[in-house]
Design a protein around this motif. Structure first.
Motif, PDB file in Angstrom:
ATOM      1  N   PRO A 411       0.824  -1.217   0.000  1.00 13.91           N
ATOM      2  CA  PRO A 411       0.000   0.000   0.000  1.00 13.91           C
ATOM      3  C   PRO A 411       0.853   1.260   0.000  1.00 13.91           C
ATOM      4  CG  PRO A 411      -0.736  -1.556   1.689  1.00 13.91           C
ATOM      5  CD  PRO A 411       0.562  -2.075   1.166  1.00 13.91           C
ATOM      6  N   TYR A 412       0.615   2.118  -0.976  1.00 12.65           N
ATOM      7  CA  TYR A 412       1.429   3.315  -1.150  1.00 12.65           C
ATOM      8  C   TYR A 412       1.535   4.169   0.114  1.00 12.65           C
ATOM      9  CZ  TYR A 412       2.777   7.915  -2.972  1.00 12.65           C
ATOM     10  OH  TYR A 412       3.394   9.117  -3.186  1.00 12.65           O
ATOM     11  N   PRO A 413       0.447   4.389   0.881  1.00 10.31           N
ATOM     12  CA  PRO A 413       0.591   5.242   2.070  1.00 10.31           C
ATOM     13  C   PRO A 413       1.556   4.704   3.113  1.00 10.31           C
ATOM     14  CG  PRO A 413      -1.723   4.962   1.482  1.00 10.31           C
ATOM     15  CD  PRO A 413      -0.947   3.985   0.651  1.00 10.31           C
ATOM     16  N   PHE A 414       1.782   3.395   3.124  1.00 15.84           N
ATOM     17  CA  PHE A 414       2.649   2.794   4.136  1.00 15.84           C
ATOM     18  C   PHE A 414       4.108   2.699   3.676  1.00 15.84           C
ATOM     19  CE2 PHE A 414      -1.544   1.460   5.427  1.00 15.84           C
ATOM     20  CZ  PHE A 414      -1.488   1.488   6.819  1.00 15.84           C
ATOM     21  N   LEU A 415       4.365   2.990   2.415  1.00 18.90           N
ATOM     22  CA  LEU A 415       5.726   2.910   1.895  1.00 18.90           C
ATOM     23  C   LEU A 415       6.457   4.238   2.092  1.00 18.90           C
ATOM     24  CD1 LEU A 415       5.104   1.034  -1.469  1.00 18.90           C
ATOM     25  CD2 LEU A 415       6.382   0.135   0.492  1.00 18.90           C
ATOM     26  N   GLU A 416       7.778   4.159   2.140  1.00 20.31           N
ATOM     27  CA  GLU A 416       8.621   5.354   2.203  1.00 20.31           C
ATOM     28  C   GLU A 416       9.209   5.593   0.818  1.00 20.31           C
ATOM     29  OE1 GLU A 416      11.413   4.512   5.293  1.00 20.31           O
ATOM     30  OE2 GLU A 416       9.871   4.423   6.860  1.00 20.31           O
ATOM     31  N   ILE A 417       8.607   6.528   0.097  1.00 21.18           N
ATOM     32  CA  ILE A 417       9.015   6.858  -1.270  1.00 21.18           C
ATOM     33  C   ILE A 417       9.443   8.316  -1.283  1.00 21.18           C
ATOM     34  CG2 ILE A 417       8.331   6.960  -3.686  1.00 21.18           C
ATOM     35  CD1 ILE A 417       8.273   4.133  -2.589  1.00 21.18           C
ATOM     36  N   GLU A 418      10.692   8.570  -1.596  1.00 20.23           N
ATOM     37  CA  GLU A 418      11.226   9.929  -1.534  1.00 20.23           C
ATOM     38  C   GLU A 418      11.604  10.494  -2.893  1.00 20.23           C
ATOM     39  OE1 GLU A 418      11.247  11.767   1.222  1.00 20.23           O
ATOM     40  OE2 GLU A 418      10.260  10.071   2.210  1.00 20.23           O
ATOM     41  N   GLN A 419      11.674   9.663  -3.920  1.00 19.55           N
ATOM     42  CA  GLN A 419      12.131  10.129  -5.224  1.00 19.55           C
ATOM     43  C   GLN A 419      11.051   9.946  -6.277  1.00 19.55           C
ATOM     44  OE1 GLN A 419      15.812   8.338  -6.435  1.00 19.55           O
ATOM     45  NE2 GLN A 419      16.874   8.816  -4.538  1.00 19.55           N
ATOM     46  N   PRO A 420      10.997  10.846  -7.272  1.00 19.91           N
ATOM     47  CA  PRO A 420      10.073  10.616  -8.388  1.00 19.91           C
ATOM     48  C   PRO A 420      10.457   9.334  -9.113  1.00 19.91           C
ATOM     49  CG  PRO A 420      11.631  12.378  -8.905  1.00 19.91           C
ATOM     50  CD  PRO A 420      11.817  12.055  -7.456  1.00 19.91           C
ATOM     51  N   GLY A 421       9.460   8.630  -9.589  1.00 13.01           N
ATOM     52  CA  GLY A 421       9.727   7.367 -10.259  1.00 13.01           C
ATOM     53  C   GLY A 421      10.070   6.241  -9.310  1.00 13.01           C
ATOM     54  N   GLY A 422       9.862   6.450  -8.012  1.00 11.93           N
ATOM     55  CA  GLY A 422      10.170   5.407  -7.043  1.00 11.93           C
ATOM     56  C   GLY A 422       9.021   4.455  -6.798  1.00 11.93           C
ATOM     57  N   PHE A 423       7.853   4.776  -7.355  1.00 14.28           N
ATOM     58  CA  PHE A 423       6.677   3.936  -7.174  1.00 14.28           C
ATOM     59  C   PHE A 423       5.892   3.960  -8.477  1.00 14.28           C
ATOM     60  CE2 PHE A 423       2.247   3.188  -6.006  1.00 14.28           C
ATOM     61  CZ  PHE A 423       2.345   2.088  -5.166  1.00 14.28           C
ATOM     62  N   LEU A 424       5.737   2.810  -9.112  1.00 12.01           N
ATOM     63  CA  LEU A 424       5.034   2.716 -10.385  1.00 12.01           C
ATOM     64  C   LEU A 424       3.771   1.898 -10.200  1.00 12.01           C
ATOM     65  CD1 LEU A 424       7.964   1.901 -12.871  1.00 12.01           C
ATOM     66  CD2 LEU A 424       7.343   4.094 -11.846  1.00 12.01           C
ATOM     67  N   SER A 425       2.662   2.487 -10.594  1.00 17.25           N
ATOM     68  CA  SER A 425       1.404   1.769 -10.610  1.00 17.25           C
ATOM     69  C   SER A 425       0.780   2.023 -11.975  1.00 17.25           C
ATOM     70  CB  SER A 425       0.507   2.244  -9.454  1.00 17.25           C
ATOM     71  OG  SER A 425      -0.660   1.497  -9.380  1.00 17.25           O
ATOM     72  N   THR A 426      -0.516   1.821 -12.111  1.00 18.46           N
ATOM     73  CA  THR A 426      -1.165   2.105 -13.381  1.00 18.46           C
ATOM     74  C   THR A 426      -2.541   2.671 -13.124  1.00 18.46           C
ATOM     75  OG1 THR A 426      -1.761   1.217 -15.544  1.00 18.46           O
ATOM     76  CG2 THR A 426      -2.150  -0.205 -13.656  1.00 18.46           C
ATOM     77  N   SER A 427      -3.039   3.474 -14.074  1.00 16.09           N
ATOM     78  CA  SER A 427      -4.300   4.179 -13.882  1.00 16.09           C
ATOM     79  C   SER A 427      -5.485   3.496 -14.538  1.00 16.09           C
ATOM     80  CB  SER A 427      -4.192   5.604 -14.461  1.00 16.09           C
ATOM     81  OG  SER A 427      -3.161   6.316 -13.836  1.00 16.09           O
ATOM     82  N   SER A 428      -5.244   2.521 -15.397  1.00 18.27           N
ATOM     83  CA  SER A 428      -6.332   1.984 -16.210  1.00 18.27           C
ATOM     84  C   SER A 428      -7.037   0.807 -15.570  1.00 18.27           C
ATOM     85  CB  SER A 428      -5.807   1.581 -17.586  1.00 18.27           C
ATOM     86  OG  SER A 428      -6.820   0.952 -18.341  1.00 18.27           O
ATOM     87  N   GLY A 429      -6.284  -0.112 -15.004  1.00 19.45           N
ATOM     88  CA  GLY A 429      -6.915  -1.258 -14.387  1.00 19.45           C
ATOM     89  C   GLY A 429      -6.806  -2.534 -15.186  1.00 19.45           C
ATOM     90  N   ALA A 430      -6.166  -2.512 -16.342  1.00 21.71           N
ATOM     91  CA  ALA A 430      -5.903  -3.740 -17.076  1.00 21.71           C
ATOM     92  C   ALA A 430      -4.720  -4.419 -16.395  1.00 21.71           C
ATOM     93  CB  ALA A 430      -5.599  -3.454 -18.544  1.00 21.71           C
ATOM     94  N   LEU A 431      -4.984  -5.516 -15.713  1.00 18.15           N
ATOM     95  CA  LEU A 431      -3.944  -6.158 -14.916  1.00 18.15           C
ATOM     96  C   LEU A 431      -2.892  -6.827 -15.798  1.00 18.15           C
ATOM     97  CD1 LEU A 431      -6.091  -7.817 -12.100  1.00 18.15           C
ATOM     98  CD2 LEU A 431      -4.789  -5.689 -12.000  1.00 18.15           C
TER      99      LEU A 431
END
Length: 568
Positions: A411-431
């Motif tokens: 879960p993104y809120p529980f992660l420590e992400i300090e840099q851009p591009g440090g967390f990649l997800s997707t907006s569409s929902g096609a798994l």
């Protein structure tokens, strides 16, 4: 009939040189019979020292497009994908949908089944060449690309490729599609056309209207509780500009499950939520196609609503009804920089109000951090393993600049992400994007740790044998964490949300949801020279992660089959 192949540089060779000359250094490719001129052209270019991008063999098209997506998100550079005629194009469609919604530029090229039955070295020579012809091959992807075209005999390939790249890289960015008939590729190039001039690809981003930003600045300066909502992954300059304006003027930021603000930023107040939106009197919606879900969350009806994006109406969405008091078109990062300077002037003499707001948000953030700590502690011994514990354990072992690719489980809120591009997800929902995006991210940043967290369903959608093949063949060691809950969790959640008092909410097992019996997913990686382990004890997760990441550091891909809760 044997047809003599003309001597000299072929269109295929010129096409590959045109890709390189237009800034494309990687082609993620899944071949077919239409690739004959490309394959011969690669060998000719290597022999003659020709200009050539790097071709990466990817055994499934979904993985190829996902790799191009992850590569762009980390590097900011556009990649190309080449697939086999109509069938290869069809296999790309889910990943192309995701790239479109995530504004990822990709040059998707597909061979075209030979146009002629006789008379050319590239004419049809196997039965599938008749079966694989469409009346309109580009129609397969037309709704999800910005531009499509077919290369024709005698056309300047440099001009065609440069146009495709320019359109893809122009805001809002997105994929384009080019078909390449086999006979055309195999012919001698009669003139590739002029090379692109030395300029940035695409169109220089439009600067937002100064008049519109002045209006926005006036609204924000007059507000007691302005809030920024951003639910899309921010590019590096936007990431920095958002952090700066939020801190300079004590404007709280609410995010979606995307990396748009450093976790440690004091104005980061977590995910979009109803109470925060109800308390706001000005809401700045930054580059967010879905800033909130109206069925679940409604903002303060008296709040002023400012929407800022390259296309604030998101015109490629068929239906979207979010209200606006001010819509500002322009590059979001540039808008934030200009808005920040305006606010420095307009908020002079109002420092007491800003300081009061800053103190209030500091209290809210402290409460939020404490709430998260309690949530982690509450599940620290839970078996099966809970998602907040997984994020907590990742924070303990991952590098500070690690890249997390998420399709469930961290879960993104529980992660420590300090840099851009440090967390990649997707907006569409096609798994099925997680495995490929992780590989593309590793191509873009080979020196960084890359960790993907995917559900067991997402793992199967991600064509794991193809992905692990690429990890082995291209020496791209990443860690894959399969969150094994033996079900389609999203389908269960949708059913129980729609029928909270229904039978589904009381049942342990649901039709068309359960994925049992569960596979030993860790063993799939082992078949490709990787390391695999199963983890079902929360106390053993950190040691398992440390061992897996040590294997990755030594150049070996790794997979952890993590047994997680069947319910959130």
């Amino acid at each position: 009939m044997n047809i003599h192949q003309p001597a000299g540089q072929t269109v295929a060779e010129s096409y590959m040189a045109a890709l390189k000359n237009s800034g494309i250094s990687h082609v993620f490719a899944n071949g077919g019979t239409d690739f004959a001129p490309i394959i011969e052209g690669i060998l000719q270019a290597r022999t003659k020292g020709g200009i050539l991008p790097e071709f990466v063999t990817v055994p499934h098209e979904n993985v190829a497009v996902a790799m191009a997506t992850g590569y762009y998100k980390v590097s900011g550079n556009m990649a190309a994908v080449m697939v086999h005629v109509n069938v290869g194009t069809a296999n790309t469609i889910c990943a192309v949908m995701n790239a479109t919604r995530d504004s990822v530029p990709i040059l998707l090229a597909a061979g075209r089944t030979p146009l002629t039955e006789t008379g050319h070295a590239g004419s049809r020579d196997v039965p599938i060449h008749w079966a694989q012809e469409n009346f309109d091959q580009a129609a397969i992807v037309r709704e999800h690309v910005k531009w499509d075209y077919e290369l024709r005999e005698g056309q300047p390939v440099n001009t065609i490729v440069a146009r495709a790249v320019d359109i893809a890289m122009t805001e809002p960015r997105g994929p384009v599609y080019l078909t390449l008939p086999r006979e055309v590729l195999g012919n001698t190039d009669l003139g590739a056309g002029p090379l692109p001039r030395n300029r940035k690809l695409g169109v220089m981003p439009a600067v937002p209207s100064a008049e519109a930003l002045e209006m926005a600045a006036d609204m924000i300066a007059a507000a007691e509780n302005p809030v920024i909502v951003t639910t899309s992954m921010a590019r590096p300059h936007t990431f920095a500009a958002l952090g700066q304006i939020a801190q300079d003027h004590a404007i709280s930021v609410l995010t979606g499950p995307q990396a748009s603000l450093a976790s440690s930023n004091p104005m980061n107040l977590g995910l979009v939520n109803g109470p925060a939106l109800q308390a706001a009197d000005v809401i700045i919606v930054l580059d967010s196609p879905v800033p909130w879900v109206p069925r679940n969350v409604q903002p303060n009806p008296n709040a002023k609503l400012i929407h800022i994006a390259t296309d604030p109406h998101f015109s490629t969405f068929p239906f979207r009804g979010f209200q606006m008091d001010l819509a500002i078109s322009g590059e979001p990062g540039a808008a934030l920089v200009m808005l920040n300077e305006m606010l420095k002037i307009k908020l002079k003499g109002k420092q007491a109000a800003v300081d009061k707001r800053r103190a209030h948000f500091a209290e809210q953030r402290a409460a939020l951090i404490e709430q998260r700590k309690k949530a982690v502690q509450a599940v620290s011994t839970s078996s099966p393993i809970a998602y907040p514990w997984i994020a907590h354990c990742l924070n303990q072992v991952k590098d500070k600049n690690a890249i997390i690719v998420e399709e469930l489980g961290a879960p993104y809120p529980f992660l420590e992400i300090e840099q851009p591009g440090g967390f990649l997800s997707t907006s569409s929902g096609a798994l099925g994007m997680g495995l490929g995006q992780a590989l593309g991210a590793k191509v873009a940043a080979p020196e960084r740790q890359v960790i993907s967290t995917v559900g067991d369903g997402s793992y199967m959608f991600g064509c794991p044998t193809a992905a692990h093949f690429v990890g082995q063949s291209e020496k791209l060691p990443t860690l894959t964490m399969v969150m094994n809950n033996s079900q389609w969790f999203a389908v269960r959640r949708a059913t129980t949300a729609m029928y909270p008092d229904g039978l589904a909410s009381k049942a342990n097992s649901l039709p068309i949801v359960d994925l049992t019996p569960s596979a030993d997913y860790e063993k799939i990686t082992e078949a490709f020279g990787g390391y695999g382990a199963r983890v079902d004890d929360p106390a053993k997760l950190i040691p398992a992660l440390e061992k897996a990441l040590d294997k990755v550091a030594q150049g070996q891909q790794a997979t952890l089959n993590v047994i997680v809760r069947t319910r959130a």
